[in-house]
Design a protein around this motif. Structure first.
Motif, PDB file in Angstrom:
ATOM      1  N   PHE A 127      14.336 -15.866   6.805  1.00 32.01           N
ATOM      2  CA  PHE A 127      13.488 -15.303   7.848  1.00 32.01           C
ATOM      3  C   PHE A 127      13.949 -13.890   8.192  1.00 32.01           C
ATOM      4  CE2 PHE A 127      12.070 -14.378  12.094  1.00 32.01           C
ATOM      5  CZ  PHE A 127      10.832 -14.973  12.198  1.00 32.01           C
ATOM      6  N   ALA A 128      15.232 -13.725   8.439  1.00 36.79           N
ATOM      7  CA  ALA A 128      15.775 -12.421   8.823  1.00 36.79           C
ATOM      8  C   ALA A 128      15.562 -11.390   7.716  1.00 36.79           C
ATOM      9  CB  ALA A 128      17.262 -12.543   9.158  1.00 36.79           C
ATOM     10  N   ARG A 129      15.849 -11.775   6.488  1.00 38.16           N
ATOM     11  CA  ARG A 129      15.689 -10.852   5.374  1.00 38.16           C
ATOM     12  C   ARG A 129      14.217 -10.453   5.176  1.00 38.16           C
ATOM     13  NH1 ARG A 129      18.164  -8.599   1.260  1.00 38.16           N
ATOM     14  NH2 ARG A 129      17.143  -8.548  -0.769  1.00 38.16           N
ATOM     15  N   HIS A 130      13.330 -11.438   5.246  1.00 34.19           N
ATOM     16  CA  HIS A 130      11.900 -11.183   5.089  1.00 34.19           C
ATOM     17  C   HIS A 130      11.403 -10.230   6.186  1.00 34.19           C
ATOM     18  CE1 HIS A 130       7.834 -12.228   3.686  1.00 34.19           C
ATOM     19  NE2 HIS A 130       7.491 -12.220   4.962  1.00 34.19           N
ATOM     20  N   ALA A 131      11.800 -10.507   7.428  1.00 29.16           N
ATOM     21  CA  ALA A 131      11.375  -9.663   8.536  1.00 29.16           C
ATOM     22  C   ALA A 131      11.907  -8.238   8.387  1.00 29.16           C
ATOM     23  CB  ALA A 131      11.829 -10.272   9.863  1.00 29.16           C
ATOM     24  N   ALA A 132      13.170  -8.116   7.997  1.00 28.70           N
ATOM     25  CA  ALA A 132      13.762  -6.785   7.832  1.00 28.70           C
ATOM     26  C   ALA A 132      13.085  -6.011   6.707  1.00 28.70           C
ATOM     27  CB  ALA A 132      15.262  -6.911   7.569  1.00 28.70           C
ATOM     28  N   LEU A 133      12.798  -6.673   5.593  1.00 32.03           N
ATOM     29  CA  LEU A 133      12.122  -5.993   4.488  1.00 32.03           C
ATOM     30  C   LEU A 133      10.695  -5.599   4.861  1.00 32.03           C
ATOM     31  CD1 LEU A 133      13.449  -8.038   1.434  1.00 32.03           C
ATOM     32  CD2 LEU A 133      13.887  -5.618   1.937  1.00 32.03           C
ATOM     33  N   LEU A 157       9.690  -4.794   7.877  1.00 29.49           N
ATOM     34  CA  LEU A 157       9.816  -3.629   8.744  1.00 29.49           C
ATOM     35  C   LEU A 157      10.130  -2.379   7.926  1.00 29.49           C
ATOM     36  CD1 LEU A 157       9.895  -2.354  11.536  1.00 29.49           C
ATOM     37  CD2 LEU A 157      12.295  -3.059  11.698  1.00 29.49           C
ATOM     38  N   GLN A 158      11.043  -2.509   6.981  1.00 30.86           N
ATOM     39  CA  GLN A 158      11.397  -1.363   6.152  1.00 30.86           C
ATOM     40  C   GLN A 158      10.193  -0.904   5.323  1.00 30.86           C
ATOM     41  OE1 GLN A 158      14.854  -1.918   3.699  1.00 30.86           O
ATOM     42  NE2 GLN A 158      14.995   0.241   3.214  1.00 30.86           N
ATOM     43  N   ALA A 159       9.432  -1.862   4.773  1.00 30.39           N
ATOM     44  CA  ALA A 159       8.256  -1.509   3.976  1.00 30.39           C
ATOM     45  C   ALA A 159       7.188  -0.836   4.841  1.00 30.39           C
ATOM     46  CB  ALA A 159       7.687  -2.747   3.295  1.00 30.39           C
ATOM     47  N   ALA A 160       7.090  -1.230   6.107  1.00 29.96           N
ATOM     48  CA  ALA A 160       6.124  -0.595   7.001  1.00 29.96           C
ATOM     49  C   ALA A 160       6.502   0.854   7.277  1.00 29.96           C
ATOM     50  CB  ALA A 160       6.035  -1.370   8.314  1.00 29.96           C
ATOM     51  N   ARG A 161       7.791   1.122   7.297  1.00 29.15           N
ATOM     52  CA  ARG A 161       8.259   2.482   7.572  1.00 29.15           C
ATOM     53  C   ARG A 161       8.370   3.334   6.308  1.00 29.15           C
ATOM     54  NH1 ARG A 161      11.621   3.237  12.574  1.00 29.15           N
ATOM     55  NH2 ARG A 161      10.988   1.528  13.898  1.00 29.15           N
ATOM     56  N   ASP A 162       8.536   2.684   5.174  1.00 28.04           N
ATOM     57  CA  ASP A 162       8.706   3.412   3.917  1.00 28.04           C
ATOM     58  C   ASP A 162       7.835   2.758   2.852  1.00 28.04           C
ATOM     59  OD1 ASP A 162       9.468   4.634   1.566  1.00 28.04           O
ATOM     60  OD2 ASP A 162      11.626   4.402   1.899  1.00 28.04           O
ATOM     61  N   ILE A 175       8.971   1.155  -0.604  1.00 25.97           N
ATOM     62  CA  ILE A 175       9.816  -0.044  -0.691  1.00 25.97           C
ATOM     63  C   ILE A 175       8.896  -1.267  -0.841  1.00 25.97           C
ATOM     64  CG2 ILE A 175      11.446  -1.522   0.557  1.00 25.97           C
ATOM     65  CD1 ILE A 175      12.699   1.079  -0.168  1.00 25.97           C
ATOM     66  N   SER A 176       9.201  -2.163  -1.769  1.00 28.02           N
ATOM     67  CA  SER A 176       8.445  -3.400  -1.904  1.00 28.02           C
ATOM     68  C   SER A 176       9.134  -4.480  -1.067  1.00 28.02           C
ATOM     69  CB  SER A 176       8.364  -3.839  -3.364  1.00 28.02           C
ATOM     70  OG  SER A 176       9.625  -4.341  -3.778  1.00 28.02           O
ATOM     71  N   LEU A 177       8.461  -5.607  -0.890  1.00 26.23           N
ATOM     72  CA  LEU A 177       9.058  -6.699  -0.122  1.00 26.23           C
ATOM     73  C   LEU A 177      10.251  -7.324  -0.824  1.00 26.23           C
ATOM     74  CD1 LEU A 177       6.034  -8.488   1.539  1.00 26.23           C
ATOM     75  CD2 LEU A 177       7.672  -6.906   2.527  1.00 26.23           C
ATOM     76  N   SER A 178      10.416  -7.059  -2.089  1.00 29.66           N
ATOM     77  CA  SER A 178      11.600  -7.564  -2.784  1.00 29.66           C
ATOM     78  C   SER A 178      12.765  -6.596  -2.644  1.00 29.66           C
ATOM     79  CB  SER A 178      11.292  -7.780  -4.280  1.00 29.66           C
ATOM     80  OG  SER A 178      10.947  -6.557  -4.879  1.00 29.66           O
ATOM     81  N   GLY A 179      12.545  -5.468  -1.964  1.00 31.25           N
ATOM     82  CA  GLY A 179      13.597  -4.497  -1.750  1.00 31.25           C
ATOM     83  C   GLY A 179      13.731  -3.484  -2.870  1.00 31.25           C
ATOM     84  N   VAL A 180      12.748  -3.418  -3.753  1.00 32.45           N
ATOM     85  CA  VAL A 180      12.786  -2.528  -4.901  1.00 32.45           C
ATOM     86  C   VAL A 180      11.898  -1.324  -4.617  1.00 32.45           C
ATOM     87  CG1 VAL A 180      12.250  -2.333  -7.361  1.00 32.45           C
ATOM     88  CG2 VAL A 180      13.178  -4.472  -6.451  1.00 32.45           C
ATOM     89  N   PHE A 181      12.341  -0.142  -5.027  1.00 33.59           N
ATOM     90  CA  PHE A 181      11.511   1.051  -4.883  1.00 33.59           C
ATOM     91  C   PHE A 181      10.330   0.954  -5.841  1.00 33.59           C
ATOM     92  CE2 PHE A 181      15.477   2.689  -3.193  1.00 33.59           C
ATOM     93  CZ  PHE A 181      15.028   3.388  -2.089  1.00 33.59           C
ATOM     94  N   LEU A 182       9.177   1.330  -5.345  1.00 35.13           N
ATOM     95  CA  LEU A 182       7.952   1.290  -6.164  1.00 35.13           C
ATOM     96  C   LEU A 182       7.814   2.563  -6.974  1.00 35.13           C
ATOM     97  CD1 LEU A 182       5.542  -0.164  -3.503  1.00 35.13           C
ATOM     98  CD2 LEU A 182       6.667  -1.375  -5.343  1.00 35.13           C
TER      99      LEU A 182
END
Length: 157
Positions: free
Chosen positions: A134-140, A142-147, A150-157
């Motif tokens: 849950f924490a990791r999904h939520a953080a990713l 948020l990060q994807a919304a700001r950048d 970034i994909s939801l898997s944490g990989v740069f597109l």
């Protein structure tokens, strides 16, 4: 003059509108929510909710009879939560839904818990895994919304 729906609503699918209403409602009960969380390979829950006491709820949103009858994986979600719910709209034939599961009536703006799900508490180790996911999904998210790179898997597109 007729009022048109905001452009953000035009892009949401019926199940996503239900999920939005569910998330809004659960927030009023002190739950934080994420959508489309993967608890295990091959599974993706519509809404996972984390309660104020650490409880984990899963809500599956069904937009119609065909959506429900084609879902063959829902029983696999039971082992990943303390409570399991269906979220449907007011037109859904609720007699199709298993009576030993929770029921939420929802629309794109709010929801109501009509039938509370029986509680089946997670084992401590499983709860720890779900809180981490849950924490990791939520953080990713948020990060994807700001950048947007970034994909939801944490990989740069």
């Amino acid at each position: 003059m007729p009022v048109s729906a905001p452009s953000s609503e035009l892009s949401l699918m019926p199940g996503q509108l239900l999920a939005r209403g569910v998330c809004r409602h659960l927030l009023h009960h002190g739950f934080a929510t994420v959508e489309e969380l993967v608890p295990a390979p091959g599974l993706r829950v519509d809404v996972m909710a984390l309660g104020p006491k650490g409880e984990v709820w899963i809500v599956e949103c069904k937009s119609g009879r065909a959506d429900f009858t084609s879902d063959r994986k829902w029983r696999n979600y039971l082992e990943w939560s303390d409570r399991f719910f269906w979220a449907v709209d007011a037109e859904f034939p609720v007699d199709l839904l298993p009576p030993d599961t929770g029921l939420i009536l929802a629309d794109g703006y709010d929801a109501e818990i009509v039938r509370m799900s029986p509680e089946t508490p997670l084992a401590g180790a499983r709860r720890k895994v779900m809180l981490h996911k849950f924490a990791r999904h939520a953080a990713l998210r948020l990060q994807a919304a700001r950048d947007p790179a970034i994909s939801l898997s944490g990989v740069f597109l």
